[in-house]
Design a protein around this motif. Sequence first.
Motif, PDB file in Angstrom:
ATOM      1  N   ALA A   1      38.911 -40.510  46.060  1.00 27.48           N
ATOM      2  CA  ALA A   1      38.615 -39.080  46.076  1.00 27.48           C
ATOM      3  C   ALA A   1      37.107 -38.940  46.098  1.00 27.48           C
ATOM      4  N   ASN A   2      36.594 -38.051  46.925  1.00 26.79           N
ATOM      5  CA  ASN A   2      35.152 -37.861  47.009  1.00 26.79           C
ATOM      6  C   ASN A   2      34.700 -36.485  46.556  1.00 26.79           C
ATOM      7  N   ASN A   3      35.611 -35.742  45.927  1.00 26.04           N
ATOM      8  CA  ASN A   3      35.269 -34.425  45.405  1.00 26.04           C
ATOM      9  C   ASN A   3      36.277 -34.073  44.323  1.00 26.04           C
ATOM     10  N   GLY A   4      35.925 -33.127  43.482  1.00 28.83           N
ATOM     11  CA  GLY A   4      36.828 -32.735  42.409  1.00 28.83           C
ATOM     12  C   GLY A   4      36.205 -31.651  41.559  1.00 28.83           C
ATOM     13  N   GLY A   5      36.783 -31.439  40.387  1.00 27.05           N
ATOM     14  CA  GLY A   5      36.280 -30.414  39.486  1.00 27.05           C
ATOM     15  C   GLY A   5      36.786 -30.651  38.082  1.00 27.05           C
ATOM     16  N   ALA A   6      36.220 -29.891  37.129  1.00 27.32           N
ATOM     17  CA  ALA A   6      36.590 -30.063  35.730  1.00 27.32           C
ATOM     18  C   ALA A   6      36.458 -28.745  34.986  1.00 27.32           C
ATOM     19  N   ASP A   7      37.458 -28.453  34.158  1.00 31.14           N
ATOM     20  CA  ASP A   7      37.377 -27.318  33.244  1.00 31.14           C
ATOM     21  C   ASP A   7      36.421 -27.684  32.114  1.00 31.14           C
ATOM     22  N   ALA A   8      35.727 -26.695  31.579  1.00 30.01           N
ATOM     23  CA  ALA A   8      34.711 -26.968  30.563  1.00 30.01           C
ATOM     24  C   ALA A   8      35.296 -27.347  29.208  1.00 30.01           C
ATOM     25  N   SER A   9      36.605 -27.225  29.032  1.00 37.50           N
ATOM     26  CA  SER A   9      37.220 -27.484  27.727  1.00 37.50           C
ATOM     27  C   SER A   9      37.662 -28.942  27.600  1.00 37.50           C
ATOM     28  N   ARG A  10      38.007 -29.332  26.340  1.00 40.86           N
ATOM     29  CA  ARG A  10      38.524 -30.664  26.036  1.00 40.86           C
ATOM     30  C   ARG A  10      39.733 -30.531  25.129  1.00 40.86           C
ATOM     31  N   PHE A  11      40.520 -31.626  25.095  1.00 43.20           N
ATOM     32  CA  PHE A  11      41.693 -31.671  24.232  1.00 43.20           C
ATOM     33  C   PHE A  11      41.463 -32.652  23.095  1.00 43.20           C
ATOM     34  N   ALA A  12      42.339 -32.575  22.089  1.00 42.34           N
ATOM     35  CA  ALA A  12      42.150 -33.344  20.859  1.00 42.34           C
ATOM     36  C   ALA A  12      42.080 -34.844  21.111  1.00 42.34           C
ATOM     37  N   ASP A  13      42.804 -35.340  22.133  1.00 39.79           N
ATOM     38  CA  ASP A  13      42.786 -36.773  22.418  1.00 39.79           C
ATOM     39  C   ASP A  13      41.609 -37.194  23.296  1.00 39.79           C
ATOM     40  N   GLY A  14      40.691 -36.268  23.574  1.00 36.46           N
ATOM     41  CA  GLY A  14      39.522 -36.574  24.381  1.00 36.46           C
ATOM     42  C   GLY A  14      39.715 -36.365  25.866  1.00 36.46           C
ATOM     43  N   SER A  15      40.935 -36.072  26.292  1.00 40.73           N
ATOM     44  CA  SER A  15      41.202 -35.887  27.718  1.00 40.73           C
ATOM     45  C   SER A  15      40.647 -34.545  28.193  1.00 40.73           C
ATOM     46  N   ARG A  16      40.576 -34.396  29.509  1.00 39.33           N
ATOM     47  CA  ARG A  16      40.021 -33.196  30.121  1.00 39.33           C
ATOM     48  C   ARG A  16      41.001 -32.641  31.139  1.00 39.33           C
ATOM     49  N   CYS A  17      40.841 -31.373  31.444  1.00 44.32           N
ATOM     50  CA  CYS A  17      41.579 -30.757  32.549  1.00 44.32           C
ATOM     51  C   CYS A  17      40.719 -30.929  33.803  1.00 44.32           C
ATOM     52  N   THR A  18      41.059 -31.929  34.611  1.00 42.84           N
ATOM     53  CA  THR A  18      40.283 -32.254  35.803  1.00 42.84           C
ATOM     54  C   THR A  18      41.174 -32.242  37.035  1.00 42.84           C
ATOM     55  N   TRP A  19      40.554 -32.133  38.179  1.00 46.10           N
ATOM     56  CA  TRP A  19      41.303 -32.203  39.432  1.00 46.10           C
ATOM     57  C   TRP A  19      40.454 -32.893  40.485  1.00 46.10           C
ATOM     58  N   TYR A  20      41.146 -33.437  41.477  1.00 42.72           N
ATOM     59  CA  TYR A  20      40.494 -34.293  42.465  1.00 42.72           C
ATOM     60  C   TYR A  20      41.028 -33.967  43.860  1.00 42.72           C
ATOM     61  N   TYR A  21      40.246 -34.334  44.852  1.00 47.08           N
ATOM     62  CA  TYR A  21      40.642 -34.107  46.244  1.00 47.08           C
ATOM     63  C   TYR A  21      40.836 -35.457  46.922  1.00 47.08           C
ATOM     64  N   ALA A  22      42.079 -35.843  47.083  1.00 46.66           N
ATOM     65  CA  ALA A  22      42.405 -37.137  47.682  1.00 46.66           C
ATOM     66  C   ALA A  22      42.051 -37.135  49.166  1.00 46.66           C
ATOM     67  N   GLN A  23      41.492 -38.244  49.625  1.00 46.41           N
ATOM     68  CA  GLN A  23      41.148 -38.411  51.034  1.00 46.41           C
ATOM     69  C   GLN A  23      42.089 -39.430  51.677  1.00 46.41           C
ATOM     70  N   ALA A  24      42.207 -39.360  52.974  1.00 45.82           N
ATOM     71  CA  ALA A  24      43.196 -40.157  53.696  1.00 45.82           C
ATOM     72  C   ALA A  24      42.916 -41.651  53.578  1.00 45.82           C
TER      73      ALA A  24
END
Length: 741
Positions: free
Chosen positions: A706-729
């Motif tokens: 993936a060469n692009n993506g994004g992230a929500d500014a918040s975090r969860f108790a286990d340290g994980s994040r709400c992130t997303w990615y753009y898969a390329q072919a």
Amino acid sequence: MLLLTGMTVHAQVSDTLTILMRQLEDIEVSALRVQQTTLSTSTVKNETLNKDNTGQNLPYLLTTTPGLQVTSDDGLGIGYTYFRVRGTDHTRINMTVNEVPLNDSESQTVFWVNMTDMGSSISQVDVQRGVGTSTSGSAFGASLNMQTNMLDSVSRLTLAFNGGMYNTFREMINAHASISNRWKMNARFTKLNSDGFLYRTNSDLYSYYGDIGWYGNKTQVILRAFGGAEKTGMGWEGVDYNTAYGINGADRRYNPAGEYTVPDRQGNDSVVYYPNQTDNYAQQHAQLTINHHFTSRWSMTATAHYTHGKGYYEQYKKKKYSYWGLPDSGKTYGMYQKWLHNHFAGFMLSAKYMSEPADVQIGVAASNYLGQHWGQLEYLATPPATALPVHYEYYRNDANKIDANTYAKANWRILRSRYSQLALYADLQYRFVRYTRNGINDENLEDLPLSVDYHFFNPKAGLTYQNHGHQLSASFAIANRDPSRNNYKENVTYDPTTQTYTGLPKAETLYDYELGYQYSHKRFQLGLNLYFMDYDNQLVLTGEYNDIGVMKTINVKDSYRMGAELLAGVKITDWFRWEGNMVVSRNKIQHYKQYIDLYDNQDNWEWVGQDSIEGDVTIAFSPTITAMSLFTFEYAGFVGTIQTNVTSRQYLDNTMDEHAMLKAYTTTNVNLQYNLPMRKWITDRRGVPEIRLLCQLNNIFNAKYANNGGADASRFADGSRCTWYYAQAGINVHAGFVIQW
């Protein structure tokens, strides 16, 4: 192709055309911008630009440029395509066609999908990293200057076709005609279709280009028209980490856009997709240019231009009723459209003096942009109590932007001898911007009247020394840039009672220092360019996106980008050569502070507190290392290239969190071409076409990246994040042919 018979006639016409073409080329050269010769500028000619052109948008054809990264929503580079240079995103890269601004005045970006296959009509592209030269607009992080004139004296007709994976097909016809010694014309039409790598990111595109010019001994008049239309499936919502990287057998082609559930016959939820989750837009450009040579040294160029665009995107999504300005509480699915209708017109006037000791250019440019934005609610799954009118309009706002500048620049060759030259370059630009808007803001449906003025002074100076293949250059430049429409509508709130604003974005200022050295030999080249880009109030990407997939930005007071660009090339034999580059950089925000909301988990989203980070951090989407290697083989009509691009890891936001990061990736593309020896096979050469077969193999090692993506500014108790990615072919293959008469 024009056929001439008779040796005497052929020689006379040939000599006449040669003399005329030299005159035209002199006029054309005088129309180009005066600029400093530095290592930070890359020039790509038409033949190189189109050697592996199978329909991808122009940024994908420029991937040999140092520090340039590309990404696309559909994963193939056919649909919406974006790029960054030295970590600077495309909204701050100044792009022109024949010196005319191409960036949309409000969003400050270029949507290549509206002019697919533009590379087929470009004679030359100059990519200048850092602060570019002044002509129009402001080159804040880089500039992309395209020229479309084709001045060949021989008429020709070109047909091209290629097909490939994911039902990707491109058909192109291109004609160049020398109607007489004075009149010349070009015309191209391209049709392009693709399903896209991601599901439902199909593209249905067409584009055109045409020009007709009268070329006199001292004057040339050229009328150009180009544009196109697109209908593309949306792919900007992104996917989770496992899906993007194909972990545990996840389907990397998954696309959540338009997804919703309906009960089946057994009462279970069944996933379905809205069939018209699409973006629809058409854009037309017109340019009229007059060049006149008063003497061998003095010339003047005048250009008038106009751009018209209109379109919308349509979505079916679950939203709060308040999103559409409705009083009902709760959420429901709705189908809505967001429309844009704009007009952009202006003129440019410049005069140039070119001589042995000095080249001088002065000019003025002005443009006016009118943009209308509105939203229409077409359908609600659960209608409100009060019936809505057809095409219910829930927001509308209008914008006007005036952009004017005047500039003067000169390249003075202080020292001139047979083998050495010392040149001083200076460039001064004053730019005025007035941006006004009225109406309802689509972010919060609140009134946002706005009127802001900017006065910018953008100076640049540099020295270049050349001696026996050695070139040393140094430059310093200041550039200023006004915020974009999204910077205003996402951050600004207006209090009608006090008539005050909060959250107004600030203009950015860049201080760019460049130092370069290059040695050129008949067998090899070696160059090193050092840069330090010091920012005041830089608008950096946050990793968050708005409702239409556009990245959000915020001002940061102190930040910088610094790096070393190493370029090399060697001609190993007459039929085998290598070239490459590597950029090592450091990209930092100083004294950065950000508050982060903490939640229990992604299922409940129950707020449990707040944390913060403070200190010097790495700027989002700014890899430390990028590199490119290109091997080229040419023998007996066969041409093969192997291109490898490497990008190190990069963060999705400015928190330097390992849970919000793009992994490093490497891609290798192979291009194979063979020119059939038609004139050896056919003794009667009259009308025999040139036929070139080609095969493009992208990502041959099937990298899952993936060469692009994004992230929500918040975090969860286990340290994980709400992130997303753009898969390329992964690996994809395209093949076709080019026939030219």
